[in-house]
Design an enzyme around this catalytic site. Structure first.
Site, PDB file in Angstrom:
ATOM      1  CB  SER A  58      94.213 -30.680 -12.005  1.00 24.90           C
ATOM      2  OG  SER A  58      94.671 -31.828 -11.348  1.00 24.90           O
ATOM      3  CG  ASP A  92      93.739 -33.718  -7.872  1.00 21.18           C
ATOM      4  OD1 ASP A  92      92.779 -34.478  -7.754  1.00 21.18           O
ATOM      5  OD2 ASP A  92      94.329 -33.535  -8.960  1.00 21.18           O
ATOM      6  CG  ASP A 121      90.859 -32.966 -11.523  1.00 25.46           C
ATOM      7  OD1 ASP A 121      91.733 -33.234 -10.677  1.00 25.46           O
ATOM      8  OD2 ASP A 121      90.985 -33.236 -12.733  1.00 25.46           O
ATOM      9  CG  ASP A 125      92.988 -36.178 -12.004  1.00 27.12           C
ATOM     10  OD1 ASP A 125      93.400 -35.611 -10.967  1.00 27.12           O
ATOM     11  OD2 ASP A 125      93.418 -35.893 -13.140  1.00 27.12           O
TER      12      ASP A 125
END
Length: 450
Positions: free
Chosen positions: A102, A242, A244, A246
């Site tokens: 992440s 960010d 990843d 999400d």
């Protein structure tokens, strides 16, 4: 939290904490636990990853684990975490997994599983996986010959996700100049495609990943880069993802941050106008700013609070039929569109509101008046992290401080999940006053319980 699984999967420094051996075992155990109900069909598991250099190593080990128990690994390459959640459902997979840490820096990586329905795993399923790895539970007989699993590649995955994300947008963005900070992460290609194909004049920064520059002074954890870029290039708005993708944070045309709290209120008000705000309720964590809660009250929208973590927000939403929830950090869950936080879907929703209202993002963001917030860590012994209120002196000071801010602020004390400390957070109108109060409470906690 579990013994391997934290609040967001298994995470650690790649190759020392999160090793190839552990990834292999997670592959075996995850396949066993998540494909039990496949009616003797060969299970299929979707595998995606972000751009960090250790992703190849961990993907290879994880896939080997899947194949060793007879599963088919469907690899889709670099793709956002929410894309894995969506595509697991679209392709009717038995499970999905994403290899990502992440917003963390490059030395970290993580492995996060999704059920066949695209949801993060329950604590119970994570505990069952841990039993195989930590408690010696037998994997059972391994397949041989034609029954060994295999790896296949799904080349259309990114295109399928982009097409779906675009379908969630109600408007085209012709005439809008939009900046995107892709954190040199998983959104670097799909975010560009979605906004450009919807007509936006799209400007990009931090969109050239090299395996080691993910989240490196860029993305949602370093929003100042996008703020400066938006102003210098006279953009209508900007979005910072960010690693990843999400989560997403927004920046208005003046370079001012529009955080997850403001985004939730803006989107909730829009959904209410569209008749789509189920139960007239937004779900947020206790860490959302008091100004967020006051804004919802002012516009007649209810809210529910959960402990920190988007998994707890989602749990509340599913149990109670709510359609929007999230965190100040930019995790926003729009259940109409996806089963997890989706930064790209959220960014499109924000652009939709700008198009729908004809207002600038700065004007929309005025709905929330953010109160100053101070966070001070107090180091105390682990055994006192949840029992600090049993100390009469500490309890008296906390209650006195709470009473002081009851009308225009609040105090919140939250134990750390990983360290011997509690976090003292105070919100109020006077930054100097709340800073002094937070430091006073933290010092008392350390003196009494440290």
């Amino acid at each position: 939290m579990g013994r391997l699984f934290g609040t967001d999967g298994v995470r650690g420094i790649a190759n020392t904490e999160l090793t190839a051996d552990l990834a292999f075992k997670l592959g075996q155990a995850g396949a066993k636990v998540l494909t039990k109900a496949n009616n003797n069909k060969r299970p299929k598991i979707l595998v995606g990853k972000d751009t960090r250099i250790s992703g190849d190593m961990l993907e290879s080990a994880l896939v080997a684990g899947f194949c060793s128990v007879g599963a088919v690994a469907v690899c889709v390459g670099v793709i956002p975490t929410p894309a894995v959640a969506y595509l697991t459902r679209k392709y009717e997979m038995d499970a999905g997994v994403v290899i990502s840490a992440s917003h963390n820096s490059v030395e970290f990586n993580g492995i996060k599983f999704f059920s066949g329905e695209g949801y993060k795993l329950s604590d119970e399923l994570e505990a069952e996986i841990e039993e195989y790895i930590l408690d010696g539970k037998s994997i059972g007989d391994l397949p041989e010959g034609k029954d060994v699993g295999k790896r296949i590649y799904r080349e259309s995955a990114l295109r399928d996700y982009v097409d779906y994300v675009k379908s969630t947008a109600k408007y085209r963005y012709d005439g809008l100049k939009i900046a995107l900070d892709c954190a040199n992460g998983a959104s670097y290609e799909c975010a560009k495609l979605a906004f450009k194909e919807l007509g936006a004049n799209t400007l990009l920064i931090s969109n050239v990943p090299d395996g080691i520059n993910i989240n490196d002074n860029c993305g949602s954890t370093h929003i100042e880069n996008l703020q400066k870029f938006v102003v210098e290039n006279k953009c209508d708005m900007g979005f910072a993802f960010d690693g990843d993708a999400d989560r997403v944070l927004s920046v208005d045309e003046n370079g001012e941050l529009v955080d997850g709290d403001k985004c939730l209120v803006i989107c909730a008000q829009y959904l209410k106008e569209q008749g789509k705000l189920n139960n007239n309720t937004v779900v947020a964590t206790v860490m959302s700013n008091l100004g967020f809660f006051k804004a919802l009250e002012k516009i007649g929208i209810n809210y529910e609070q959960t402990q920190v973590g988007d998994r707890y927000v989602l749990k509340n939403m599913l149990e109670n039929g709510h359609v929007i929830g999230g965190e100040q950090s930019g995790h926003v869950i729009l259940l109409e569109h996806n089963t997890t936080g989706d930064g790209l879907v959220t960014a499109l929703k924000m652009a939709d509101v700008v198009k729908h209202t004809g207002k600038k993002l700065s004007e929309l963001a005025t709905v929330v008046k953010v109160l100053p917030q101070v966070l001070v860590n107090a180091k105390i012994k682990n055994e006192y992290k949840t029992t600090y209120m049993e100390d009469e002196v500490v309890a008296e000071e906390i209650n006195k401080t709470s009473e002081m801010f009851k009308d225009n602020g609040r105090i919140l004390i939250r134990p750390s999940g990983t360290e011997p400390l509690v976090r003292v957070m105070i919100e109020g109108e006077d930054i100097e006053e709340i800073t002094a109060c937070a430091q006073r409470v933290a010092k008392l906690l350390e003196e009494r319980l440290g």
